[in-house]
Design an enzyme around this catalytic site. Structure first.
Site, PDB file in Angstrom:
ATOM      1  N   ASP A 114       0.831  -1.216   0.000  1.00  0.00           N
ATOM      2  CA  ASP A 114       0.000   0.000   0.000  1.00  0.00           C
ATOM      3  C   ASP A 114       0.863   1.264   0.000  1.00  0.00           C
ATOM      4  OD1 ASP A 114      -2.355   1.395  -0.028  1.00  0.00           O
ATOM      5  OD2 ASP A 114      -2.774   1.152   2.113  1.00  0.00           O
ATOM      6  N   HIS A 159       2.203   3.663  -9.020  1.00  0.00           N
ATOM      7  CA  HIS A 159       2.041   2.224  -9.275  1.00  0.00           C
ATOM      8  C   HIS A 159       3.244   1.689 -10.062  1.00  0.00           C
ATOM      9  CE1 HIS A 159      -1.864   2.433  -7.560  1.00  0.00           C
ATOM     10  NE2 HIS A 159      -2.414   3.117  -8.542  1.00  0.00           N
ATOM     11  N   LEU A 170      10.575 -20.240  -5.195  1.00  0.00           N
ATOM     12  CA  LEU A 170       9.553 -19.410  -4.558  1.00  0.00           C
ATOM     13  C   LEU A 170       8.247 -19.425  -5.360  1.00  0.00           C
ATOM     14  CD1 LEU A 170       8.823 -17.116  -2.472  1.00  0.00           C
ATOM     15  CD2 LEU A 170       9.663 -15.504  -4.201  1.00  0.00           C
TER      16      LEU A 170
HETATM   17  C1  IPE Z   1      -5.402  -2.705  -0.181  1.00  0.00           C
HETATM   18  O1  IPE Z   1      -5.077  -1.385  -0.323  1.00  0.00           O
HETATM   19  C2  IPE Z   1      -5.428  -3.365  -1.531  1.00  0.00           C
HETATM   20  C3  IPE Z   1      -4.123  -3.514  -2.186  1.00  0.00           C
HETATM   21  C4  IPE Z   1      -2.960  -3.226  -1.665  1.00  0.00           C
HETATM   22  C5  IPE Z   1      -4.171  -4.090  -3.503  1.00  0.00           C
HETATM   23  P1  IPE Z   1      -6.202  -0.261  -0.442  1.00  0.00           P
HETATM   24  O2  IPE Z   1      -5.488   1.032  -0.620  1.00  0.00           O
HETATM   25  O3  IPE Z   1      -7.184  -0.624  -1.487  1.00  0.00           O
HETATM   26  O4  IPE Z   1      -6.926  -0.355   0.975  1.00  0.00           O
HETATM   27  P2  IPE Z   1      -7.783   0.716   1.766  1.00  0.00           P
HETATM   28  O5  IPE Z   1      -8.862   1.201   0.830  1.00  0.00           O
HETATM   29  O6  IPE Z   1      -6.874   1.816   2.166  1.00  0.00           O
HETATM   30  O7  IPE Z   1      -8.312  -0.013   2.947  1.00  0.00           O
HETATM   31  C1  IPE Z   2      -1.574   0.291  -3.404  1.00  0.00           C
HETATM   32  O1  IPE Z   2      -1.376   1.653  -3.397  1.00  0.00           O
HETATM   33  C2  IPE Z   2      -1.826  -0.251  -4.776  1.00  0.00           C
HETATM   34  C3  IPE Z   2      -3.224  -0.661  -5.028  1.00  0.00           C
HETATM   35  C4  IPE Z   2      -4.177  -0.654  -4.152  1.00  0.00           C
HETATM   36  C5  IPE Z   2      -3.552  -1.078  -6.384  1.00  0.00           C
HETATM   37  P1  IPE Z   2      -2.588   2.678  -3.373  1.00  0.00           P
HETATM   38  O2  IPE Z   2      -2.974   2.989  -4.770  1.00  0.00           O
HETATM   39  O3  IPE Z   2      -3.689   2.190  -2.517  1.00  0.00           O
HETATM   40  O4  IPE Z   2      -1.892   3.931  -2.715  1.00  0.00           O
HETATM   41  P2  IPE Z   2      -2.532   4.935  -1.644  1.00  0.00           P
HETATM   42  O5  IPE Z   2      -3.039   4.115  -0.517  1.00  0.00           O
HETATM   43  O6  IPE Z   2      -3.617   5.680  -2.343  1.00  0.00           O
HETATM   44  O7  IPE Z   2      -1.387   5.813  -1.242  1.00  0.00           O
HETATM   45 MG    MG Z   3      -4.104   2.382  -0.553  1.00  0.00          MG
END
Ligand code: IPE
Ligand code: IPE
Ligand code: MG
Length: 252
Positions: A32, A49, A143
């Site tokens: 995240d 990303h 892995l």
């Molecule tokens: C969880 O992250 C999903 C992934 C890392 C793919 P999110 O960014 O979607 O989660 P929330 O919305 O903060 O809980």
């Molecule tokens: C995690 O990073 C990747 C996915 C959920 C696809 P985020 O896109 O959720 O990044 P934040 O949480 O908005 O910083």
């Molecule tokens: Mg996120």
């Protein structure tokens, strides 16, 4: 096994690692913070990303080097479809690009690619590339990387219940067959042991619908680092911490 030859150096992490010590067999990661990483740099979220892919490459390398057996990476949740169509399609494009570019290298390193989640919701171009990666690496014994795609624990449980119910209706199973193990093997992670260690980056302290059944006794480790800044050294730091945990599973 010879103890000295068992000690390897992770070149990037500059950390010596002893294979004979308690390495978690299965590590899950909620990757995240890509969006916030980009925002901090005044960049579009999609570049966050893209930067996140480098972290994936490094973490796979380190996990593989130290003998982790399963690495489950949360890449796209059942709830992530709520994001803008631009962001969702950029993520799909990035996934295809990643698989096209990296699978042969992963294959060379004996990595097996697997997925969890409902792939039926993906465009054909995406699922075809995923199938290709799985097919190419299916016999690898190093892995095992489980990529969680359109994955949500509740959705997984619903699919699991439907699957078991169908078998009851067709009399392939009887009521007395239903136990924890039967449920376990009908989940998407059916072939894997439960995660020993779960890591979440970006300073969030929640599970966001990730492996809810499977993490019943998993050790949790949280990092403030945004995913694109996460390195092999961070993974080793989490594992060092894991080694000092006492797992009791409810025992005395
Ligand atoms: C969880 O992250 C999903 C992934 C890392 C793919 P999110 O960014 O979607 O989660 P929330 O919305 O903060 O809980
Ligand atoms: C995690 O990073 C990747 C996915 C959920 C696809 P985020 O896109 O959720 O990044 P934040 O949480 O908005 O910083
Ligand atoms: Mg996120």
């Amino acid at each position: 096994m010879n103890k000295t030859s068992d000690i390897i150096e992770d070149k990037d992490a500059k950390i010596f690692y002893n294979h004979q010590e308690k390495v978690p067999q299965h590590v899950g990661i909620i990757m995240d913070g890509n969006g916030r990483w980009a925002k901090k740099r005044n960049l579009p979220r999609t570049l966050g990303h893209r930067a996140g892919v480098n972290a994936i490459r490094e973490v796979i390398k380190t996990a593989s080097n130290i003998g982790v057996k399963y690495l489950t990476l949360y890449a796209f949740s059942t709830e992530n479809w709520k994001r803008s169509t631009d962001e969702v399609s950029a993520l799909m494009k990035l996934l295809i690009e990643y698989l096209k570019k990296e699978v042969s290298e992963l294959h060379k390193n004996n990595v097996k690619i697997n997925t969890i989640g409902d792939l039926t919701k993906f465009p054909k171009a995406v699922s075809a590339e995923i199938d290709r990666a799985k097919e190419l690496t299916k016999n690898n014994e190093g892995l095992c990387v489980n990529i969680a795609l359109n994955y949500g624990s509740r959705d997984e449980m619903v699919r699991c219940v439907k699957n078991i119910a169908e078998k009851l209706l067709s009399e392939a199973l009887e009521m007395k067959d239903i136990d924890e193990n039967l449920i376990k093997i009908h989940l998407d992670t059916g072939d894997c042991p439960d995660p020993d260690l779960l890591i979440r980056t970006s300073g969030e302290y929640r599970l966001s619908n990730f492996l809810l059944w499977q993490v019943a006794y998993t050790e949790l480790w949280f990092s403030d680092v945004y995913w694109p800044d996460f390195t092999g050294a961070h993974l080793l730091e989490a594992i060092e911490d894991f080694k000092n945990r006492q797992r009791r599973y409810g025992g005395a």
